[in-house]
Design a protein around this motif. Structure first.
Motif, short mmCIF file in Angstrom:
data_model
loop_
_atom_site.label_atom_id
_atom_site.label_comp_id
_atom_site.label_asym_id
_atom_site.label_seq_id
_atom_site.Cartn_x
_atom_site.Cartn_y
_atom_site.Cartn_z
N ASN A 27 8.70 1.51 3.01
CA ASN A 27 8.40 2.94 3.10
C ASN A 27 6.96 3.15 2.63
O ASN A 27 6.71 3.24 1.44
CB ASN A 27 9.38 3.75 2.25
CG ASN A 27 9.20 5.23 2.44
OD1 ASN A 27 8.88 5.70 3.53
ND2 ASN A 27 9.41 5.99 1.39
N ARG B 136 2.66 4.57 3.72
CA ARG B 136 1.78 5.42 4.53
C ARG B 136 0.36 4.92 4.34
O ARG B 136 -0.09 4.72 3.22
CB ARG B 136 1.93 6.86 4.04
CG ARG B 136 1.06 7.88 4.69
CD ARG B 136 1.78 8.62 5.80
NE ARG B 136 0.89 9.59 6.36
CZ ARG B 136 0.80 10.84 5.94
NH1 ARG B 136 1.59 11.28 5.00
NH2 ARG B 136 -0.07 11.65 6.49
N MET C 18 -1.03 14.86 3.48
CA MET C 18 -0.09 15.95 3.23
C MET C 18 0.52 15.79 1.84
O MET C 18 1.73 15.91 1.63
CB MET C 18 0.99 16.01 4.31
CG MET C 18 0.44 16.38 5.66
SD MET C 18 1.69 16.55 6.93
CE MET C 18 1.98 14.85 7.35
N LYS D 228 2.69 13.48 -4.92
CA LYS D 228 3.80 13.31 -4.00
C LYS D 228 3.25 13.24 -2.58
O LYS D 228 2.47 14.08 -2.16
CB LYS D 228 4.78 14.49 -4.08
CG LYS D 228 5.37 14.71 -5.47
CD LYS D 228 6.53 13.81 -5.69
CE LYS D 228 7.21 14.17 -7.01
NZ LYS D 228 8.44 13.48 -7.20
N VAL D 229 3.67 12.18 -1.84
CA VAL D 229 3.16 11.93 -0.49
C VAL D 229 4.33 11.72 0.45
O VAL D 229 5.26 10.96 0.14
CB VAL D 229 2.26 10.67 -0.48
CG1 VAL D 229 1.77 10.37 0.91
CG2 VAL D 229 1.09 10.84 -1.43
N LEU D 230 4.28 12.38 1.62
CA LEU D 230 5.31 12.16 2.63
C LEU D 230 5.15 10.77 3.24
O LEU D 230 4.05 10.33 3.53
CB LEU D 230 5.20 13.20 3.73
CG LEU D 230 5.62 14.61 3.37
CD1 LEU D 230 5.35 15.55 4.53
CD2 LEU D 230 7.09 14.65 2.99
N SER E 20 11.03 8.55 3.03
CA SER E 20 11.26 9.46 1.90
C SER E 20 9.92 9.90 1.33
O SER E 20 8.86 9.56 1.85
CB SER E 20 12.09 8.78 0.81
OG SER E 20 11.36 7.73 0.21
N VAL E 21 9.97 10.64 0.24
CA VAL E 21 8.75 11.08 -0.44
C VAL E 21 8.34 10.00 -1.45
O VAL E 21 9.16 9.48 -2.19
CB VAL E 21 9.00 12.42 -1.18
CG1 VAL E 21 7.79 12.82 -2.01
CG2 VAL E 21 9.34 13.51 -0.18
N SER F 127 6.18 8.91 -4.80
CA SER F 127 5.63 9.48 -6.03
C SER F 127 4.67 8.48 -6.64
O SER F 127 5.06 7.35 -6.95
CB SER F 127 6.75 9.79 -7.03
OG SER F 127 7.61 10.77 -6.50
#
Length: 132
Positions: A41, A43, A71, A82-84, A88-89, A91
């Protein structure tokens, strides 16, 4: 980080309020991929960084465009970002002790600059009195 400083592009835009009471000029600019998360997970975005030649509590200071690109939602009180991400999010937590030490150094520097300014003003007044 094993960074090659030959990758730096020229940058003449100063930034303010990093060093209290002064503007600072970066030594250059570089675009690097930034990844938050774990292999299952994550980004990644390519971000532009201004490279500075001074010590801060963080290795990077993210700007509003960076937060918008990811975002991200910063929670300054808890030093959490907090990052999308796809699953999930995410942290990302800051280091409170390091942040506190950096803040104390910044306060001491600001006080020293303030004392220096006042001392110069008093010296100028004293020189005026001597002339009179």
């Amino acid at each position: 980080m094993d960074f090659n400083f030959e990758q730096l592009q020229p940058c003449e835009d100063p930034f303010y309020d990093i060093v209290p009471g002064k503007g600072s000029y970066p030594i250059g600019r570089v675009i690097l991929p930034v990844t938050f998360g774990m292999p299952n997970n994550y980004r990644t975005e390519h971000l532009t960084f201004e490279v500075a030649n001074f010590k801060t509590s963080y290795h990077a200071i993210f700007s509003k465009p960076m937060l918008a690109r990811f975002m991200a939602i910063p929670h300054h009180t808890y030093l959490v970002l907090k990052v999308l991400a796809p699953n999930s999010v995410l942290s990302i937590y800051g280091d409170i002790e390091t942040s506190y030490k950096c803040d104390m150094e910044a306060v001491q520097l600001a006080e020293a600059l303030d004392y220096s300014t006042k001392a110069n003003a008093m010296l100028a007044e004293a020189q005026k009195v001597d002339k009179d």
